[in-house]
Design a protein around this motif. Sequence first.
Motif, PDB file in Angstrom:
ATOM      1  N   SER A 293      -9.442  -7.005  35.019  1.00  0.00           N
ATOM      2  CA  SER A 293      -9.909  -5.867  35.823  1.00  0.00           C
ATOM      3  C   SER A 293      -9.185  -5.864  37.162  1.00  0.00           C
ATOM      4  O   SER A 293      -8.546  -6.849  37.553  1.00  0.00           O
ATOM      5  CB  SER A 293     -11.421  -5.953  36.049  1.00  0.00           C
ATOM      6  N   ARG A 294      -9.304  -4.742  37.840  1.00  0.00           N
ATOM      7  CA  ARG A 294      -8.688  -4.594  39.161  1.00  0.00           C
ATOM      8  C   ARG A 294      -9.777  -4.329  40.194  1.00  0.00           C
ATOM      9  O   ARG A 294     -10.650  -3.482  39.980  1.00  0.00           O
ATOM     10  CB  ARG A 294      -7.687  -3.440  39.164  1.00  0.00           C
ATOM     11  N   ARG A 295      -9.685  -5.064  41.299  1.00  0.00           N
ATOM     12  CA  ARG A 295     -10.603  -4.858  42.413  1.00  0.00           C
ATOM     13  C   ARG A 295      -9.772  -4.783  43.689  1.00  0.00           C
ATOM     14  O   ARG A 295      -9.168  -5.784  44.098  1.00  0.00           O
ATOM     15  CB  ARG A 295     -11.627  -5.984  42.513  1.00  0.00           C
ATOM     16  N   GLN A 296      -9.751  -3.606  44.291  1.00  0.00           N
ATOM     17  CA  GLN A 296      -8.962  -3.354  45.484  1.00  0.00           C
ATOM     18  C   GLN A 296      -7.497  -3.692  45.206  1.00  0.00           C
ATOM     19  O   GLN A 296      -6.891  -3.139  44.313  1.00  0.00           O
ATOM     20  CB  GLN A 296      -9.531  -4.140  46.673  1.00  0.00           C
ATOM     21  N   GLU A 297      -6.921  -4.636  45.964  1.00  0.00           N
ATOM     22  CA  GLU A 297      -5.501  -4.956  45.820  1.00  0.00           C
ATOM     23  C   GLU A 297      -5.272  -6.202  44.979  1.00  0.00           C
ATOM     24  O   GLU A 297      -4.202  -6.814  45.071  1.00  0.00           O
ATOM     25  CB  GLU A 297      -4.863  -5.143  47.205  1.00  0.00           C
ATOM     26  N   PHE A 298      -6.235  -6.580  44.183  1.00  0.00           N
ATOM     27  CA  PHE A 298      -6.099  -7.783  43.353  1.00  0.00           C
ATOM     28  C   PHE A 298      -6.436  -7.456  41.906  1.00  0.00           C
ATOM     29  O   PHE A 298      -7.200  -6.534  41.616  1.00  0.00           O
ATOM     30  CB  PHE A 298      -7.016  -8.904  43.855  1.00  0.00           C
ATOM     31  N   VAL A 299      -5.850  -8.241  41.011  1.00  0.00           N
ATOM     32  CA  VAL A 299      -6.149  -8.161  39.581  1.00  0.00           C
ATOM     33  C   VAL A 299      -6.798  -9.472  39.175  1.00  0.00           C
ATOM     34  O   VAL A 299      -6.291 -10.554  39.502  1.00  0.00           O
ATOM     35  CB  VAL A 299      -4.870  -7.920  38.756  1.00  0.00           C
ATOM     36  N   TYR A 300      -7.928  -9.369  38.484  1.00  0.00           N
ATOM     37  CA  TYR A 300      -8.696 -10.550  38.082  1.00  0.00           C
ATOM     38  C   TYR A 300      -8.589 -10.730  36.571  1.00  0.00           C
ATOM     39  O   TYR A 300      -8.786  -9.777  35.808  1.00  0.00           O
ATOM     40  CB  TYR A 300     -10.154 -10.412  38.497  1.00  0.00           C
ATOM     41  N   LEU A 301      -8.284 -11.953  36.168  1.00  0.00           N
ATOM     42  CA  LEU A 301      -8.286 -12.333  34.758  1.00  0.00           C
ATOM     43  C   LEU A 301      -9.335 -13.428  34.585  1.00  0.00           C
ATOM     44  O   LEU A 301      -9.241 -14.485  35.229  1.00  0.00           O
ATOM     45  CB  LEU A 301      -6.911 -12.838  34.308  1.00  0.00           C
ATOM     46  N   ILE A 302     -10.320 -13.166  33.745  1.00  0.00           N
ATOM     47  CA  ILE A 302     -11.455 -14.075  33.575  1.00  0.00           C
ATOM     48  C   ILE A 302     -11.540 -14.496  32.113  1.00  0.00           C
ATOM     49  O   ILE A 302     -11.480 -13.648  31.217  1.00  0.00           O
ATOM     50  CB  ILE A 302     -12.769 -13.404  34.032  1.00  0.00           C
ATOM     51  N   VAL A 303     -11.641 -15.789  31.891  1.00  0.00           N
ATOM     52  CA  VAL A 303     -11.804 -16.339  30.544  1.00  0.00           C
ATOM     53  C   VAL A 303     -13.100 -17.139  30.525  1.00  0.00           C
ATOM     54  O   VAL A 303     -13.278 -18.063  31.336  1.00  0.00           O
ATOM     55  CB  VAL A 303     -10.620 -17.232  30.146  1.00  0.00           C
TER      56      VAL A 303
END
Length: 374
Positions: A293-303
């Motif tokens: 997912s994307r939040r503001q200026e960052f992309v998060y990868l969650i496992v």
Amino acid sequence: MSREYTILTVAKETPLNGDKSVTTQDFYVPDLCRVRAVFLLLLTSELLVLVMAIVQAETAWIDWNYFGLLSLFVQWTTLTSAALICLLRPKLARMGTPRATVLIVAIVLADVFAFSLFANSVLNPIPDAIAWQTIAKKLLLALLIVLMVLRYFYLQHQWQQQREAEMGARLAALQARIQPHFLFNSMNTIASLIATRPEQAEEAVLDLSELFRASLRTSDQLIPLARELALCHRYLAIEALRLGDRLKVEWAVTPGLEQQAIPPLTLQPLIENAIYHGIQPRPEGGTVRIEVSRRQEFVYLIVQNPAPEHDQRRHRGNRVALANIQSRLQALFGEPAVLKHSQHESIYTVTLRLPRRTVSQQSAIGDKGGEQTP
């Protein structure tokens, strides 16, 4: 049966006039067409003018008349010289350092000489009188300054090249250490499928070969997220053959992030750890959830996966993999990139945060990783 794989590669700077051996990126003089470079040149030259105006002053702190005239002269010569060097930069890059340096010095001196003659004609009250001594001093001062500036550019370029080479070697060493734990299990799974389900065995061989091709491809520092996700799907397909119904996978990928830049083999080892530590030891298996997912200026990868049992050997292997990925992230992105892990009740979570950065796309269908027809 046929399978088509699209490879996305990082777009590199276009060679000069089709010459693949030389690019402007290899030239030690920075691109003076950029606003930031021009601003720094003007600021530096203005500081030099200020110092000379202070030295020139006899009674006050600053000789403002001298400062104004010299500032006008220096700014015009700086801007015109930067514009000429900017226009000639592709040709200068092909000349080699010694010849390019001589030509740049000649351009700056010719520019200073022309403006000196113009200033002499405007400011000298005596017609047709040329202050050759004053012009010679300006030329000598301009020569010394441009040589010092070019020397600074050259040393900066050499330092940057050395830094990039060291980082490239470090990344290659870190990436080469990624040895998938599933090799022998995958080969056993494929061997058991050859007699009963040859088509699935063939699919697994293709997936496995592509995974190891990716692990050996150390030239790419950043790849599009779409390629990493495709690699993860291949890996999960192999593990699904081995684990069967014990492995369940949930995907939650936000559209529009296909070109997000990510180091190769970053998400796949996290999924591998989730299966190796959280699914394989459990007789009933479990669910691995992958979220992008994307939040503001960052992309998060969650496992996420079921919390592993307290096995020190496995925990050690997990820490080694996380430390490897963290080292590569720090080398490429710096502090904005974060990798952390946590456990809440029975769920183990690894979170990867990347700064929003896209990778230019060049489609290359073919190569041995391209279209394959069994």
